[in-house]
Design an enzyme around this catalytic site. Structure first.
Site, short mmCIF file in Angstrom:
data_model
loop_
_atom_site.label_atom_id
_atom_site.label_comp_id
_atom_site.label_asym_id
_atom_site.label_seq_id
_atom_site.Cartn_x
_atom_site.Cartn_y
_atom_site.Cartn_z
N CYS A 131 5.62 6.60 5.82
CA CYS A 131 4.60 5.71 6.40
C CYS A 131 5.29 4.58 7.18
O CYS A 131 4.88 4.23 8.28
CB CYS A 131 3.69 5.15 5.31
SG CYS A 131 4.54 4.21 4.04
N SER A 162 -1.62 0.81 -2.96
CA SER A 162 -1.57 1.96 -2.06
C SER A 162 -0.37 2.85 -2.34
O SER A 162 -0.27 3.95 -1.81
CB SER A 162 -1.53 1.49 -0.60
OG SER A 162 -0.27 0.90 -0.32
N ALA A 163 0.56 2.37 -3.17
CA ALA A 163 1.76 3.15 -3.48
C ALA A 163 1.57 3.85 -4.82
O ALA A 163 1.66 3.23 -5.87
CB ALA A 163 2.98 2.24 -3.52
N THR A 167 5.01 8.01 -4.31
CA THR A 167 5.70 7.08 -3.40
C THR A 167 6.78 6.32 -4.16
O THR A 167 7.90 6.15 -3.68
CB THR A 167 4.68 6.10 -2.79
OG1 THR A 167 3.71 6.85 -2.06
CG2 THR A 167 5.34 5.09 -1.87
#
Length: 304
Positions: A131, A162-163, A167
């Site tokens: 990303c 969001s991670a 990730t």
């Protein structure tokens, strides 16, 4: 109704689920399978509700269905360390792999910079970098197409929410893969990548800082024009890609400060890091799908 190319998504986490929403809107791609490893996974349940077939026994459980369901493209949104095996098994059945992990076993693709180069190359595995790479490499390339860049450094700041676990497991691969792509795709002689996962509440929008050291005094007017043109290219598929400040010139250093707001497909709009990754993956797959529909690209099984 145009013909659509059938797709499978591997990994029902944040990235896989966000990608599913985007593929549902695609004029060229039809998502038909979602593959995971946890039968209780929220992502698999959501995919079932959206009408997809699901499998909770990993790629091996999906292999018998590939040919009968005519799946031609697979998106891997799992983890770098399992991607090579997933890719090998599916390439052997003639499935094109779009890799959204930092495994980077295939060539890098950052759509506004080098998507067109992939046309006609008959690649069976294309890597979407990360990303942070998708958000920043266009800016490095915008500078390096004007004049040589000795060093490119990118700092990607994403919200903790969001991670997901994938990730986080891939942080080391993230920095290595992104730095490599800053050089190979961005055109910097030396690249460095830093990721910051910020736990602030409410969650912050993705922020990206790009520093380039040019070999000679920067041509400020040409670089500024190049950066604004590149931003417009990225905005064609990520409308929330925005210049916050810059380019700022200090000696030979060119700095650009970007913000990426998402469309809010799966996670709220702060998760622009998901959006830029999944939109780039969908955009790349659509280019291959258009070629398949036109008959100019025929996928062949690859046996490792």
């Amino acid at each position: 109704m145009t013909q659509k190319i059938k797709c499978a998504l591997i990994g029902p986490g944040n990235i896989g689920t966000d990608l599913l929403y985007k593929l549902k809107r695609s004029p060229f791609l039809e998502p038909v399978w979602m593959i995971g490893i946890d039968p209780e996974s929220e992502g698999l349940k959501r995919a079932t509700d959206m009408g997809l077939k699901t499998c909770a026994t990993g790629v091996d459980g999906f292999l018998p269905h590939v040919l009968e369901d005519n799946v031609q493209i697979a998106f891997d949104a799992t983890s770098a360390y399992v991607h090579a095996e997933n890719s090998r098994k599916l390439n052997a059945l003639g499935v094109l792999m779009i890799d959204l992990t930092p495994a980077a076993i295939g060539p890098f693709c950052v759509p506004p910079v080098n998507l067109k180069e992939h046309v006609g190359r008959r690649e069976m595995n294309v890597n979407m970098v990360t990303c942070g790479g998708q958000a920043t490499i266009p800016m490095v390339a915008a500078v390096s197409r004007v004049q040589p860049v000795a060093y490119g450094e990118i700092v990607a700041t994403v919200s903790s929410k969001s991670a997901g676990p994938g990730t986080r497991k891939n942080i080391d691969e993230f920095t290595r893969t992104t730095a490599g792509a800053v050089e190979k795709v961005g055109g910097a002689k030396k690249g460095k990548a830093i990721i910051i996962i910020n736990p602030a509440e409410p969650p912050l929008v993705m922020r990206d800082t790009v520093h380039c050291l040019t070999e000679t005094a920067p041509d400020q007017a040409a670089i500024t024009e190049s950066i604004h043109a590149m931003i417009k290219e990225v905005q064609k598929y990520v409308p929330g890609y925005r210049l916050v400040n810059g380019p700022v010139f200090d000696g030979n250093r060119v700095s650009v400060y970007m913000e990426v707001t998402g469309l809010g497909d799966f996670l709220p709009t702060y998760a622009g890091n998901l959006d830029i990754m999944t939109a780039a993956g969908a955009r790349t797959a659509e280019m291959f799908a258009e070629e398949m529909i036109k008959g100019t690209l025929k996928l062949e099984p690859v046996h490792a």
